[in-house]
Design an enzyme around this catalytic site. Structure first.
Site, PDB file in Angstrom:
ATOM      1  N   GLU A 100      11.046  -8.081  -2.984  1.00 32.07           N
ATOM      2  CA  GLU A 100      11.574  -6.788  -2.530  1.00 32.07           C
ATOM      3  C   GLU A 100      10.993  -6.567  -1.139  1.00 32.07           C
ATOM      4  OE1 GLU A 100      11.785  -3.362  -1.404  1.00 32.07           O
ATOM      5  OE2 GLU A 100      10.671  -2.629  -3.160  1.00 32.07           O
ATOM      6  N   LEU A 101      11.819  -6.787  -0.121  1.00 35.41           N
ATOM      7  CA  LEU A 101      11.298  -6.884   1.247  1.00 35.41           C
ATOM      8  C   LEU A 101      11.705  -5.682   2.102  1.00 35.41           C
ATOM      9  CD1 LEU A 101      12.053 -10.707   1.576  1.00 35.41           C
ATOM     10  CD2 LEU A 101      10.001  -9.592   0.675  1.00 35.41           C
ATOM     11  N   GLY A 152       6.864  -6.260  -0.168  1.00 36.23           N
ATOM     12  CA  GLY A 152       6.168  -6.164   1.115  1.00 36.23           C
ATOM     13  C   GLY A 152       7.090  -6.552   2.249  1.00 36.23           C
ATOM     14  N   TRP A 192       0.813  -1.231   0.000  1.00 34.02           N
ATOM     15  CA  TRP A 192       0.000   0.000   0.000  1.00 34.02           C
ATOM     16  C   TRP A 192       0.841   1.272   0.000  1.00 34.02           C
ATOM     17  CZ3 TRP A 192       1.899   2.449   4.118  1.00 34.02           C
ATOM     18  CH2 TRP A 192       2.473   1.653   5.125  1.00 34.02           C
ATOM     19  N   ASN A 193       2.166   1.166   0.253  1.00 28.71           N
ATOM     20  CA  ASN A 193       2.913   2.423   0.450  1.00 28.71           C
ATOM     21  C   ASN A 193       3.171   3.184  -0.857  1.00 28.71           C
ATOM     22  OD1 ASN A 193       4.812   0.517  -0.304  1.00 28.71           O
ATOM     23  ND2 ASN A 193       6.399   1.289   1.058  1.00 28.71           N
ATOM     24  N   PRO A 241      -3.442  -6.388  -5.627  1.00 32.22           N
ATOM     25  CA  PRO A 241      -2.988  -5.170  -4.937  1.00 32.22           C
ATOM     26  C   PRO A 241      -3.256  -5.294  -3.440  1.00 32.22           C
ATOM     27  CG  PRO A 241      -5.147  -4.791  -5.922  1.00 32.22           C
ATOM     28  CD  PRO A 241      -4.761  -6.209  -6.262  1.00 32.22           C
ATOM     29  N   CYS A 290      10.328   1.679   1.971  1.00 29.21           N
ATOM     30  CA  CYS A 290      11.278   0.638   2.373  1.00 29.21           C
ATOM     31  C   CYS A 290      12.726   1.113   2.282  1.00 29.21           C
ATOM     32  CB  CYS A 290      11.054  -0.638   1.583  1.00 29.21           C
ATOM     33  SG  CYS A 290      10.892  -0.356  -0.164  1.00 29.21           S
ATOM     34  N   GLU A 349      14.555  -4.535  -9.826  1.00 26.62           N
ATOM     35  CA  GLU A 349      13.457  -3.948 -10.594  1.00 26.62           C
ATOM     36  C   GLU A 349      13.933  -2.655 -11.236  1.00 26.62           C
ATOM     37  OE1 GLU A 349      10.339  -3.968  -7.369  1.00 26.62           O
ATOM     38  OE2 GLU A 349       9.458  -5.440  -8.721  1.00 26.62           O
TER      39      GLU A 349
END
Ligand code: ADP
Length: 485
Positions: free
Chosen positions: A256-257, A234, A157-158, A182, A290, A464
């Site tokens: 992608e954490l 996330g 959601w960010n 999503p 992040c 990415e």
């Protein structure tokens, strides 16, 4: 909502096989505005059945989509890029309504998201292979890059539009078909993107979007053998769960954490630039990024000055609803996010950190928290060990370069790092020794579609954006042509 020009961008249905549909059960989830806490609307509470159908649609359209020329796919993606920019204002408003970030930041995110479609529309045509000198005189060796098949994406959601765009753009450019889930907190930005994708000419079933229950949708995506690749952004905890559950079907993964970014300021740094970079890197999106700074590491001799100056700047930030003019910091996404920030600050204070500014819920109430600066912090505090994901600057001191590196790397995460120094040799030593995927040197804003974004350690795998971003969505095939005389 009233000021959205094109109301058809505001969709409340799944997009499966080119049709806009409800959940079979007709059940819905509500979506809230995190600033006012008012209900914005509902979206289908879909689960396994709807997701299975979306995967089937993606599977059926894969052969025709991959067969298109790269230029045909490129043209559609470029048109999508153009339509996103044309609808920037509406898309930004939808984002601020459901996500809370200041409207200027939403506009910035829409442009950033669109840039991935532009970039990968170009890269689609440059997915080159190789001709390799053969190991035998009677054979010739070729290598090609092709699509993987059905790709699943799960996004947070960010950055509800950008995180999705940077997955679907390379996936579709390479000739894959996609099923996307999503975040249940911000589905409207994704649905608006689907409306524009449809207008741009994405064929039915090539991109599918399912809203609803994360576990049930996830289960379908994870168990289905036809889903050959999963791309996730996330939390590390969810990433580990998805990786484990992907094992039986051996999916290719991009993860992608979480991060725990250090922002290291040496005594020879340009202090004005360091403060500027710190503000941009820390307080953007209310600290819910992040690659946000999580730990400021500042050399002993300048730590007091840095902390004082940073708290002065943080105290100036205008907090409020993202749609209000001049607002620089919106609410946190949810009450749970607010509680986490409160717990981190209380933990730090109970262990001796001082609050230089902020330190409590904002007078506006709801999910609003004051821009905060804590000094000094230590390694036992939650703010050092975990991602706070809020508007809190936690400042620690260090004595030497070795000490800075040791402290910076003393985390299981490794996404972004920032270093401020004017010593060229130190820049190389630092960038080589920091355990992370990205380093900003004398710079706090590092994202772009032209660069490889991603992490190491518990921050995940895969890249990415950039030319490297295409690799995550292709398979390498080697062809040995025999019988050459
Ligand atoms: P955050 O802490 O940023 O909300 P999460 O990892 O919980 O991070 O969520 C990121 C995305 O992962 C969201 O779209 C969420 O719905 C999804 N998600 C969370 N748990 C699961 C799950 N078990 N299966 C599939 N998706 C999940």
């Amino acid at each position: 909502m009233k000021s959205i020009r094109d109301k058809s961008l505001f969709k409340n249905k799944n997009y499966i096989g080119g049709d806009w549909i409800d959940a079979d059960s007709k059940e819905t989830l509500t979506v809230k505005n995190p600033a006012s806490l008012e209900i914005l609307g509902t979206v289908p509470k879909s689960g396994k059945k709807e997701t299975d159908r979306a995967i089937q649609a993606a599977k059926e359209t894969f052969p025709s989509w991959r067969k298109k020329t790269a230029k045909e796919r490129s043209n559609i993606l470029y048109e999508w890029f153009r339509l996103i920019l044309e609808n920037k204002e509406d898309l930004a408003e939808i984002m601020t309504l459901e996500q809370g970030k200041p409207i200027a930041e939403s506009r910035g995110e829409i442009v950033y998201a669109a840039s991935y479609l532009e970039w990968f529309s170009e890269e689609a045509k440059r997915t080159y292979g190789d001709i390799i000198p053969s190991h035998r005189t009677d054979t010739r060796v070729f290598v090609s890059k092709g699509p993987i098949g059905v790709v699943a994406t799960i996004t947070p959601w960010n950055f509800p539009t950008a995180m999705l765009a940077r997955k679907i753009a390379p996936a579709l450019a390479a000739g894959n078909t996609v099923v996307s889930k999503p975040s249940e907190l911000t589905p409207y930005s994704a649905l608006a993107l689907a409306v524009l994708g449809e207008r741009a000419g994405i064929p039915k079933g090539v991109w599918n979007l399912v809203t609803g229950d994360p576990f049930a949708i996830g289960e379908s995506l994870l168990q289905n053998k036809d889903v050959r690749k999963l791309s996730f952004t996330g939390s590390t905890k969810t990433g580990q769960y998805l990786m484990e559950k992907s094992a039986p079907t051996l999916k290719k993964l991009s993860l992608e954490l979480g991060g725990n970014a250090p922002f290291i300021v040496f005594e020879d740094a340009d202090m004005d630039e360091a403060i500027k970079g710190a503000m941009l890197s820390k307080y953007r999106n209310t600290g819910q990024t992040c690659i946000c700074v999580n730990r400021f590491l500042v050399q002993d001799s300048i730590a007091e000055e840095f902390a004082t100056r940073l708290s002065k700047e943080a105290a100036k930030l205008k907090v409020g609803s993202g749609l209000e003019p001049g607002v620089e910091q919106g609410p946190l996404i949810s009450e749970a996010a607010l509680k986490k920030v409160e717990a981190h600050v209380q933990d730090a204070v109970s262990q001796g950190a001082k609050i230089l500014t902020g330190g409590k819920k904002h007078l506006l109430g709801g999910n609003f928290y004051e821009p905060t600066v804590l000094f000094p912090i230590n390694k036992d505090m939650l703010v050092f060990k975990e991602e706070t994901f809020g508007p809190v600057s936690s400042i620690m001191t260090f004595s030497s370069e070795e000490d800075a590196i040791a402290k910076a790397n003393d985390t299981e995460f490794g996404l972004a790092s920032y270093v401020y120094t004017r010593d060229i040799s130190r820049i190389f030593r630092m960038t080589e020794n920091l355990e992370c995927g990205m380093v900003g040197v004398n710079e706090g804003v590092i994202s772009s579609e032209q660069v490889p974004f991603g992490g190491v350690k518990f921050s995940g795998m895969g890249r990415e954006g950039s030319k490297y971003g295409m690799d995550d969505y292709t398979v390498t095939k080697y062809i040995c042509l025999g019988g050459i005389t």
